[in-house]
Design a protein around this motif. Structure first.
Motif, PDB file in Angstrom:
ATOM      1  N   THR A 327      13.043 -10.801 -14.957  1.00  0.00           N
ATOM      2  CA  THR A 327      14.045 -10.926 -13.897  1.00  0.00           C
ATOM      3  C   THR A 327      13.986 -12.345 -13.332  1.00  0.00           C
ATOM      4  OG1 THR A 327      12.600 -10.341 -12.038  1.00  0.00           O
ATOM      5  CG2 THR A 327      13.608  -8.510 -13.263  1.00  0.00           C
ATOM      6  N   SER A 356      14.941 -10.077  -8.344  1.00  0.00           N
ATOM      7  CA  SER A 356      14.759  -8.876  -9.154  1.00  0.00           C
ATOM      8  C   SER A 356      15.918  -8.622 -10.109  1.00  0.00           C
ATOM      9  CB  SER A 356      14.577  -7.650  -8.248  1.00  0.00           C
ATOM     10  OG  SER A 356      15.721  -7.470  -7.430  1.00  0.00           O
ATOM     11  N   SER A 371       9.252  -4.502 -14.922  1.00  0.00           N
ATOM     12  CA  SER A 371       9.850  -5.835 -14.967  1.00  0.00           C
ATOM     13  C   SER A 371       9.072  -6.758 -14.034  1.00  0.00           C
ATOM     14  CB  SER A 371      11.320  -5.789 -14.551  1.00  0.00           C
ATOM     15  OG  SER A 371      11.457  -5.438 -13.181  1.00  0.00           O
ATOM     16  N   HIS A 461      14.144  -2.009 -15.890  1.00  0.00           N
ATOM     17  CA  HIS A 461      12.914  -2.188 -15.106  1.00  0.00           C
ATOM     18  C   HIS A 461      11.805  -1.202 -15.446  1.00  0.00           C
ATOM     19  CE1 HIS A 461      15.012  -5.041 -12.488  1.00  0.00           C
ATOM     20  NE2 HIS A 461      16.005  -4.178 -12.413  1.00  0.00           N
ATOM     21  N   HIS A 465      10.040  -2.744 -10.593  1.00  0.00           N
ATOM     22  CA  HIS A 465       9.758  -4.183 -10.542  1.00  0.00           C
ATOM     23  C   HIS A 465       8.400  -4.404  -9.895  1.00  0.00           C
ATOM     24  CE1 HIS A 465      10.779  -8.411 -10.561  1.00  0.00           C
ATOM     25  NE2 HIS A 465      10.517  -8.504  -9.283  1.00  0.00           N
TER      26      HIS A 465
END
Length: 481
Positions: A327, A356, A371, A461, A465
């Motif tokens: 990201t 993000s 992620s 993701h 995240h």
């Protein structure tokens, strides 16, 4: 999310495999000198002909890396071709990159309170509230490094080598344990292999020790120990050399392996042997994990849906590999109304896209576990000459070479899932420092359970995240705030 224009402007990819060669030498190479992998669960060691050269013996995994005539060894299920990897391909290494200031130079200039320090360009660390050293306006709140800095842990960087002469990496790399897994005669430092590994190592463990005018940069776990395991000779590497480094890292007690290397293949029907390669990679990864070592891997930069038929991204889709998607922001300190106040660079109204946001190049699908910040970019802005657009990439340690051949320490920007993986490898060090007896399942579970879920959901993701603050609170286990 796919940015198809990048494929044409930055670098084209092959029709079948990005960043890899399905052969192993020049077009004229004979079968007698091919590199391949042997699965000793499928063929006895005694059945391997004497004229087959053993390059690496992975005894823990029951796998051999060999050179010779592959067809002389067992059946088709017993072997797999050893793929050659080109680190310069943007689906394998960094997608976009730019060299920045030398370590002796000043930081990038802005008009608030003098030149910005190098750490102020580390949006990936600042957004995680890593340390009060991340800005020249430190707050008084509790930060991640108040809880853990990775002390007592060890992370292997299987890559192009790490330049330990960088002021932010001095005393970080274990020289005695670091090793060269290629067939060249040099040591574990970069040798014509670029600065990819040095950049990765800085994201994990840079100490912000540079006393130059621009200062240094800070890694997620500055008190962890890095072991540099070089698998690239120049910009060329082999899967088998990387697998040998994996097993070695497990044997020397590494808590995690950062493997910012991937190879995306688009037609497994045309090349069914790649499924056998996936099986052997899984075999090695499972053996490594049984020793307590987590393999953190970049998910790949082909903007690929890994769940699509006949698509394969290795080693992310192999068993027991922790896959990380990338990201990054768009608009970080671009020169808008907030350019004179670095404290506002990361506020939502100062960015076109948040940190993000899935990067335009990242692979996605079920093989993504989490992620993390790998950098994003606006190609049109870069092509238009907006140098501030590079600030959306990840800023870390690099090494370059001057006209006289001397190695020069510096800083630079890179974007790629290669840059996202070390964020997670550093997170493993933070957890293991707090919970040294935690198993890979427990560490990965904590990382996933504490991750936040952006709007794009699991497809980009995985479990979420990376959230370092929530992670160290959970790992600390004392309920301290």
């Amino acid at each position: 999310m796919a940015d198809h224009s990048r494929r044409r402007v930055l670098k084209g990819i092959g029709a079948t495999a990005a960043g890899v060669s399905l052969g192993v030498g020049s077009a004229s190479a004979s079968t007698a000198d091919e590199r391949f992998l042997i699965d000793l669960d499928e063929v006895s060691r005694s059945e391997v002909p004497e004229d087959v050269e053993i390059i690496h013996d992975l005894s823990l995994s029951n796998v051999l890396v060999a050179r010779g005539d592959q067809t002389d060894v067992g059946t088709s299920t017993a072997t797999a071709s050893d793929l050659r990897i080109d680190l310069s391909d943007d689906d394998t290494g960094a997608v976009v990159e730019e060299d920045g200031p030398e370590a002796s130079g000043s930081g990038a200039s802005h008009n608030h309170d003098g030149p910005a320090s190098n750490t102020e360009l580390q949006w990936d660390k600042r957004v995680q509230n890593l340390s009060n050293d991340q800005t020249d306006k430190p707050g008084n709140g509790r930060v991640v490094h108040d809880v853990s800095t990775g002390e007592g842990t060890r992370i292997a960087v299987v890559d192009s080598g790490v330049y330990d002469g960088h002021p932010d990496l001095v005393d970080v790399v274990n020289e005695d344990l670091s090793a060269n897994f290629t067939t060249d005669s040099f040591d574990w430092r970069p040798s014509g292999a670029g600065n990819h590994g040095t950049h990765v190592a800085g994201t994990i463990a840079a100490t912000n020790s540079n006393d130059g005018p621009g200062g240094g940069v800070l890694g997620t776990a500055p008190n962890t120990e890095i072991v540099s395991l070089r698998m690239f000779s120049g910009l060329e590497g082999y899967v088998g050399d990387g697998l040998a480094a994996w097993e070695y890292a497990a044997q020397i007690g590494c808590d995690a392996i950062n493997y910012s290397v991937g190879y995306t293949v688009s037609d497994t029907e045309k090349y069914p042997g790649l499924l056998q390669l996936e099986q052997i990679i899984s075999q090695v990864a499972t053996a490594v994990r049984s020793e307590g070592t987590i393999i953190v891997n970049s998910a790949g930069n082909a903007a690929l849906d890994m769940d699509a038929p006949n698509q394969l991204s290795l080693p992310t889709e192999a068993d027991d590999v922790f896959g990380v998607a990338a990201t990054g922001p768009i608009g970080f300190s671009w020169g808008n109304k907030h350019d004179d106040n670095e404290e506002k660079w990361l506020e939502g109204n100062a960015l076109e896209e948040p940190t993000s946001e899935p990067a335009v190049y990242t692979n996605y699908g079920d093989a993504v576990d989490v992620s993390a910040g790998g950098g994003n970019y606006d190609l049109a802005e870069i092509q238009a000459g907006n140098t501030k657009a590079y600030n959306d990439l990840v800023f870390s340690t690099i090494n370059t070479t001057d006209q006289d051949g001397n190695v020069v320490a510096g800083y630079g920007w890179k974007a790629g899932t290669s840059m996202a993986a070390p964020q997670v490898a550093g997170a493993v060090a933070l957890v293991k420092s707090l919970r040294p007896d935690a198993t890979p399942d427990e560490v990965e579970g904590l990382i996933q359970e504490t991750a936040s879920m952006p709007d794009e959901g699991e497809r980009y993701h995985g479990a979420g995240h990376l959230d370092l603050e929530a992670l160290v609170r959970a790992a600390d286990g004392n309920g301290r705030e």
